[in-house]
Motif scaffolding. Sequence first.
Motif, mmCIF file in Angstrom:
data_model
loop_
_atom_site.group_PDB
_atom_site.id
_atom_site.type_symbol
_atom_site.label_atom_id
_atom_site.label_comp_id
_atom_site.label_asym_id
_atom_site.label_seq_id
_atom_site.Cartn_x
_atom_site.Cartn_y
_atom_site.Cartn_z
ATOM 1 N N ARG A 76 1.769 31.983 -18.419
ATOM 2 C CA ARG A 76 1.649 32.217 -19.767
ATOM 3 C C ARG A 76 0.217 31.988 -20.487
ATOM 4 N NH1 ARG A 76 6.595 32.792 -22.205
ATOM 5 N NH2 ARG A 76 8.494 32.362 -21.035
ATOM 6 N N ARG A 77 -0.587 31.360 -19.820
ATOM 7 C CA ARG A 77 -2.049 31.129 -20.294
ATOM 8 C C ARG A 77 -2.660 32.667 -20.293
ATOM 9 N NH1 ARG A 77 -4.286 26.182 -17.023
ATOM 10 N NH2 ARG A 77 -4.026 27.224 -15.184
ATOM 11 N N SER A 78 -2.057 33.834 -19.603
ATOM 12 C CA SER A 78 -2.808 34.992 -19.558
ATOM 13 C C SER A 78 -1.955 35.934 -20.401
ATOM 14 C CB SER A 78 -2.985 35.495 -17.951
ATOM 15 O OG SER A 78 -1.739 35.386 -17.439
ATOM 16 N N GLY A 79 -0.655 35.905 -20.529
ATOM 17 C CA GLY A 79 0.239 36.713 -21.043
ATOM 18 C C GLY A 79 0.396 38.095 -20.577
ATOM 19 N N ALA A 80 0.501 39.111 -21.291
ATOM 20 C CA ALA A 80 0.719 40.356 -20.844
ATOM 21 C C ALA A 80 -0.320 41.312 -21.776
ATOM 22 C CB ALA A 80 2.104 40.780 -21.019
ATOM 23 N N VAL A 81 -1.693 41.191 -21.725
ATOM 24 C CA VAL A 81 -2.388 41.723 -22.459
ATOM 25 C C VAL A 81 -3.140 42.939 -21.805
ATOM 26 C CG1 VAL A 81 -4.499 41.806 -23.927
ATOM 27 C CG2 VAL A 81 -2.669 39.817 -24.118
ATOM 28 N N PRO A 82 -3.280 44.054 -21.759
ATOM 29 C CA PRO A 82 -3.841 45.085 -21.422
ATOM 30 C C PRO A 82 -5.422 44.986 -21.433
ATOM 31 C CG PRO A 82 -2.955 46.125 -23.166
ATOM 32 C CD PRO A 82 -2.483 44.944 -23.123
ATOM 33 N N LEU A 83 -6.181 45.143 -20.673
ATOM 34 C CA LEU A 83 -7.624 45.133 -20.496
ATOM 35 C C LEU A 83 -8.189 46.284 -20.857
ATOM 36 C CD1 LEU A 83 -8.428 42.387 -17.585
ATOM 37 C CD2 LEU A 83 -8.159 42.055 -20.148
ATOM 38 N N THR A 84 -8.105 46.927 -22.142
ATOM 39 C CA THR A 84 -8.055 48.137 -22.381
ATOM 40 C C THR A 84 -9.559 48.824 -22.071
ATOM 41 O OG1 THR A 84 -8.468 47.644 -24.690
ATOM 42 C CG2 THR A 84 -6.311 48.245 -23.929
ATOM 43 N N ALA A 85 -10.707 47.791 -22.463
ATOM 44 C CA ALA A 85 -12.041 48.374 -22.123
ATOM 45 C C ALA A 85 -12.356 48.834 -20.788
ATOM 46 C CB ALA A 85 -13.129 47.327 -22.546
ATOM 47 N N MET A 86 -11.537 48.279 -19.837
ATOM 48 C CA MET A 86 -11.650 48.400 -18.449
ATOM 49 C C MET A 86 -11.190 49.722 -18.063
ATOM 50 S SD MET A 86 -11.027 44.603 -16.960
ATOM 51 C CE MET A 86 -11.965 45.091 -15.149
ATOM 52 N N GLY A 87 -10.886 50.704 -18.905
ATOM 53 C CA GLY A 87 -10.350 52.009 -18.653
ATOM 54 C C GLY A 87 -8.778 51.960 -18.624
ATOM 55 N N ARG A 88 -8.434 53.380 -18.678
ATOM 56 C CA ARG A 88 -7.026 53.966 -18.595
ATOM 57 C C ARG A 88 -6.993 54.957 -17.453
ATOM 58 N NH1 ARG A 88 -2.747 56.679 -19.862
ATOM 59 N NH2 ARG A 88 -3.951 58.227 -21.051
ATOM 60 N N PHE A 89 -6.565 54.769 -16.185
ATOM 61 C CA PHE A 89 -6.720 55.899 -15.293
ATOM 62 C C PHE A 89 -5.708 55.126 -13.848
ATOM 63 C CE2 PHE A 89 -10.693 53.330 -14.854
ATOM 64 C CZ PHE A 89 -10.691 52.885 -13.518
ATOM 65 N N PHE B 124 -3.403 50.493 -16.817
ATOM 66 C CA PHE B 124 -4.439 49.559 -17.478
ATOM 67 C C PHE B 124 -4.548 48.535 -16.313
ATOM 68 C CE2 PHE B 124 -3.004 50.825 -21.641
ATOM 69 C CZ PHE B 124 -4.295 51.328 -22.102
ATOM 70 N N ILE B 125 -5.398 47.452 -16.441
ATOM 71 C CA ILE B 125 -5.624 46.228 -15.671
ATOM 72 C C ILE B 125 -5.251 45.272 -16.339
ATOM 73 C CG2 ILE B 125 -7.324 44.741 -14.480
ATOM 74 C CD1 ILE B 125 -9.111 47.098 -13.844
ATOM 75 N N PHE B 126 -4.436 44.194 -15.854
ATOM 76 C CA PHE B 126 -3.941 42.970 -16.769
ATOM 77 C C PHE B 126 -4.530 41.690 -15.662
ATOM 78 C CE2 PHE B 126 -1.317 46.530 -17.991
ATOM 79 C CZ PHE B 126 -0.878 46.215 -19.150
ATOM 80 N N GLU B 127 -4.814 40.731 -16.404
ATOM 81 C CA GLU B 127 -5.177 39.400 -15.799
ATOM 82 C C GLU B 127 -4.080 38.512 -15.788
ATOM 83 O OE1 GLU B 127 -8.888 36.354 -15.812
ATOM 84 O OE2 GLU B 127 -8.209 37.276 -17.699
ATOM 85 N N VAL B 128 -3.799 37.974 -14.393
ATOM 86 C CA VAL B 128 -2.628 37.028 -14.257
ATOM 87 C C VAL B 128 -3.081 35.777 -13.892
ATOM 88 C CG1 VAL B 128 -0.424 36.745 -13.007
ATOM 89 C CG2 VAL B 128 -1.312 39.188 -13.882
ATOM 90 N N ASP B 129 -2.710 34.641 -14.367
ATOM 91 C CA ASP B 129 -3.058 33.407 -14.153
ATOM 92 C C ASP B 129 -1.914 33.029 -13.055
ATOM 93 O OD1 ASP B 129 -3.011 30.468 -13.932
ATOM 94 O OD2 ASP B 129 -4.314 30.544 -15.693
ATOM 95 N N PRO B 130 -2.450 32.649 -11.745
ATOM 96 C CA PRO B 130 -1.386 32.185 -10.686
ATOM 97 C C PRO B 130 -0.697 30.985 -11.202
ATOM 98 C CG PRO B 130 -3.584 31.998 -9.961
ATOM 99 C CD PRO B 130 -3.892 32.453 -11.268
ATOM 100 N N VAL B 131 -1.253 30.045 -11.834
ATOM 101 C CA VAL B 131 -0.822 28.792 -11.899
ATOM 102 C C VAL B 131 0.297 28.755 -12.917
ATOM 103 C CG1 VAL B 131 -1.342 26.452 -12.399
ATOM 104 C CG2 VAL B 131 -2.937 27.444 -10.991
#
Length: 470
Positions: A209-222, A199-206
């Motif tokens: 904890r504002r982004s957490g560890a949530v997979p962006l499942t709609a963006m595909g698994r490959f 998956f792809i995960f979003e990470v807040d650089p600052v």
Amino acid sequence: MSAAETPATEISATETPATRRQILARTGALGASIAFTGALSELFAGTATAAARGRSGYGPLVPDPDGLLDLPKGFRYRVLSREGDDLRSGEGKVPSNHDGMAAFGGRRGGVHLVRNHENRPTAPLGVPTVEGLTYDPAAKGGCTALALDRRGRVVDERVAIAGTAVNCAGGPTPWGTWLTCEETEDKAGTNGYTKDHGFIFEVDPVDPRRSGAVPLTAMGRFQHEAIAVDPWRGVVYETEDAFQRPFGLFYRFLPDRPEGGRGSLRAGGRLQAMRVPGVPDLSAVQEPGASFDRVEWADVPDPLAARTPVRHQDFGPKGITHAQKLEGCYWGGRCVYFVSSYARGAEGSAADHHGQVWRYDPARRRLTLVIVFGPGTDVQLPGESPDNICLAPSGGLMVCEDGGGLQHVYGVTRGGEVYAMARNAQNTGTPDKPEWGEFAGVAFSPDHDTMYVNCYTPGTTFAVTGPWHR
């Protein structure tokens, strides 16, 4: 002066062997004209022009007396972080396998770095698990975040996301976050994993904890490699790094919230794969400038690849377009550029090449082959397998080398000349059989005064300063 901040001293230039997987096109000698076909200026579309700068690079590389990083005279480095050191947050040790990275502007002239760790189950040091930031405790990959003050000093270093796997590349978003990509499609139960990966995960650089560890499942698994965001439409383009048949696809993700913003990609969207009518394999196209004006986008039948990997799925009677080793991806002007690092007929590609750069124009639905690298015969010369690239203050590019033998960061000027910018001096082998880790994650500070780059192994993050605008 300590090894953490070492100036270069001048010596005679020496020729050094290069590797089979170098990014730049074939040359007869270091600094000679690139042997490629196509329009080099395309690589700089939408960027600042500084054609007169850096035409010949910055001079010969000078061996580092501390045996870490060789640079041209006048440049110096600072070691920001090394594998095995303590994280300043107290969360554990700095993880292994430093890979993709991006730099973001901070408050009062500071910089935030987000760094991938391409850790498989065998990695020596995994990313420490942290409550609220861990996706799968059985996985060792993830990202760490470094905060630098305006003088370039590290003031914080902490886990940004943990429990992900094989975090290779990714890309920044227009709203200031990092999308980290898992280059695997292992499912729960494989390699001890407790959750599906790829998956792809979003990470807040600052504040991670504002982004957490949530997979962006709609963006595909490959097997994700890199992404680029269209800042005008909010579309996210994705590459798939597959070197065995069936090869990877080039994707676009149409978010339900195209206005963007932190967390917007969690709202879902539509994943599509590129179809070029009549072209099942991009390697078959060999003529730079070749264009296709009827590019189609096909909905991915099962983005989560519950039973069948996406590139194996049935896209109907028209099929879909594949390409071997789709890696780098970046946005320039009003187009997205993506890279096929190489194609080999012996491995199932339609034709051989040593690298292609493609441009897709969304407004015209037009795909154009911009550059073809090689072919060549001497694999010891700079020149095959283009990968991720970084725009340089000189108006050219900086490219990380990834292969066997000596490892460099190479520059390419707007005039088409190749030069060595840095060389990894950390021998991880023996005097008789030396080995050097690849470079990764090259990026520049927002003020363009500092180049950040990772040595993959032993994991080391450098900040390089010097006369960039000379």
